[in-house]
Design an enzyme around this catalytic site. Sequence first.
Site, PDB file in Angstrom:
ATOM      1  CD  GLU A 153      79.901 -74.635 -57.445  1.00 43.72           C
ATOM      2  OE1 GLU A 153      79.791 -74.598 -58.666  1.00 43.72           O
ATOM      3  OE2 GLU A 153      80.088 -73.618 -56.751  1.00 43.72           O
TER       4      GLU A 153
ATOM      5  CG  ASP B 156      81.572 -72.787 -60.338  1.00 45.01           C
ATOM      6  OD1 ASP B 156      81.589 -71.871 -59.489  1.00 45.01           O
ATOM      7  OD2 ASP B 156      82.438 -73.674 -60.392  1.00 45.01           O
TER       8      ASP B 156
ATOM      9  CE1 TYR C  41      83.667 -71.369 -62.600  1.00 43.04           C
ATOM     10  CE2 TYR C  41      82.802 -71.326 -64.839  1.00 43.04           C
ATOM     11  CZ  TYR C  41      83.068 -72.013 -63.671  1.00 43.04           C
ATOM     12  OH  TYR C  41      82.748 -73.347 -63.576  1.00 43.04           O
TER      13      TYR C  41
END
Length: 735
Positions: free
Chosen positions: A8, A81, A309
């Site tokens: 991203e 993600d 994350y």
Amino acid sequence: MKDLIIVESPTKAKTINRFLGKKFNVIASRGHIRDLPKSKLGVDVTKNYKPDYEIPEKAKKNVEALRAAYKKSENIYLATDEDREGEAISWHIAYLLNNSKGLKKKDLKRITFHEITEHAIQKALRTPGKVNTHLVNAQQARRVLDRLVGYKLSPLLWKKIQFGLSAGRVQSVALRLIVDREHERIAFKEEDYFTIQGIFDYRNDKINAELESIDNKKVIKRVSKKQLEQGKQHSFLIKTEEHAKEVLKDLKQKLYFINSVNEKEKLRRPFPPYTTSLLQQAGSNLAGFSASRTMRSAQKLYENGLITYHRTDSYNLSNKFIDDAQKFITKEFGNDFYKETHFKTKSKGAQEAHEAIRPTHLKNLPENIKLPRDEKIIYELIYARSLASLMTPIKSLVTRIDINSKDKKYLFKSVGSRVLFEGWAKAYKFVKTIGYNPLSEDNILPKVEANTDTKLLDSNFTKSTTQPPARYTEASLIKALEKYGIGRPSTYAPIISTITSRNYVEKENKYLIPLDLGMVVIKLLEENFADIMDYDFTAKVEGDLDKIAEGKENWVEVVDSFYKPFEKKVIEADAELKRKDYKVLGDAPKNIKCPECKAKMVLKLGRQGKFYSCSKFPDCKGARFLNGETEEDINKKVDTKDFKKMYKTSPKTDDGRDFLLRKGRFGEFWAHPDYPKVKEAKPLQYTKVALVQKFGKPPKTDDGRDFLLRSGKFGTFWAHPDYPKVKETRKITKT
């Protein structure tokens, strides 16, 4: 031909490039490349809620770059993600690239990892998979539901309250929490109570103690469940100053002895490692960060490969990290400080397969890494908390001394403690930027023996008043959202940002205070859309979205079961809402009469805030400002001697007409005579004498022009003469 990896963000791409070298081309989509249109509903409710996705203007350049890279690559990996949003981005990228004219269809592989490290990336590349359509459908269902609610409810708010307002499936329920708390505060009845403190002499040592009970009746007693439901938490024995003085007088007549001494070891167990919500709460409580500020820092730390994350609701830690932590803790602090603890999350819909937020490598000590201040604070907190969760409890010795009057009428209690073993608190030596220490100061009581005499040296009383329930902070609101199952880790920060940016809520110090606009919106929604505003119903929808992600529910059926009854209620409410004015907040004081027809007036909410409106509106349009003035009164000021002495004359329009004096949310201003049709407004300018007397000499621009005075939400300030085009401001410092 290089293999292609699509992520991203450019930062994430740069970090991965460091590990993989020249064999791979790593590029960024820069977020979503397809979305619902902004200018229309974009969902066909007659065709299974089919979304009408389009490429936003800002994403078109990125899409062309993706197509060019796709054309030159043989193996393509989608590495967005690992959550629903990331899965949806991968799905949209795959759809666009495999359905573009002139591009050959290719097998796009999906790779996921919860940390950006060389080991994690290489492992993911060895075991690629496919895009998880269940996660995509869950994200799509959320997006469609939120669009349907927003597009159907918002026009009702425009009609009945104010143009430009918005309602949301989750944001409105979060706002309801804040408004409900405000209603609790308004309904709360204060109660005075008194506590008694005594200072005792024991063999030349002093003991500070609190009066616990009189005749076996507690001075402060926890209330019954029924009373708790009524908003009362305690009942009080001493409610008047007279009673308190009587007690003090009686205390002096008594003799006292040490009734009992109890020593007990107390363990403070470590907290679990951070989830998204816990990290946001820590950022708010310990550093004063907003949820979005915490998440921005965490995002950068993740993309730079420093933490795992950061959107997660799991307490799990990898076996490798646990092994590394054991070695680190025993080396840094000693064998007695390590203790593995397994935590189980209570969060609704938690995904235990994921990991908690932790540092990727313990060798990356906070003091050795150069980071901006915000990122430094968040990294230090994550580093310390991850270690602390694998350490032994803090051990304290708690001592309680009970002092009785010899007739057993009065019981005083004194409690002290001292730390015997620091345990997990040691990990917080790494939190240096904000200097957090979880240990409380020792309060060591003197050594005493039971059944020995002591003497009351002095006593006094303290008057206190019960306080209403505290308003929500960002931290406590996130905790409540998680408790009720409203929203998910990725949505907490956007929810809070939305309700504050819409002027439904303002932040004062750290507290979220509902504004009149927010209160009015919630009143309308609760009266007409009780289901949507219900906490349990909203949690059920979130649960259904979780089931879609698990492949247990069909996304179209979930949306349909929500939308059909909702649409019916929207139609019913549209008809009903014509009969009630939600902008009326209450009656005006009796002495405030309509300037036009002398009828009574009501307090009303307008675009510029609260004002008094004629109760016969719309037949009579009489209005007053909150100070009782009318627009006519305001305009008459222009010709007064005091006004002319204070302010320069009104500006003129291009055709020579005078601007008119108007009053708005932030005070008086000059408005075009055709205002608000012609939206031209100018600030009042002080005469040179008045300006210097009141504010001192104005600063000057580089080309010698004077700064002008402006008024805003936070008061008066100096602004560049071309403000807001030139965003240069100065604080007022009168010389």
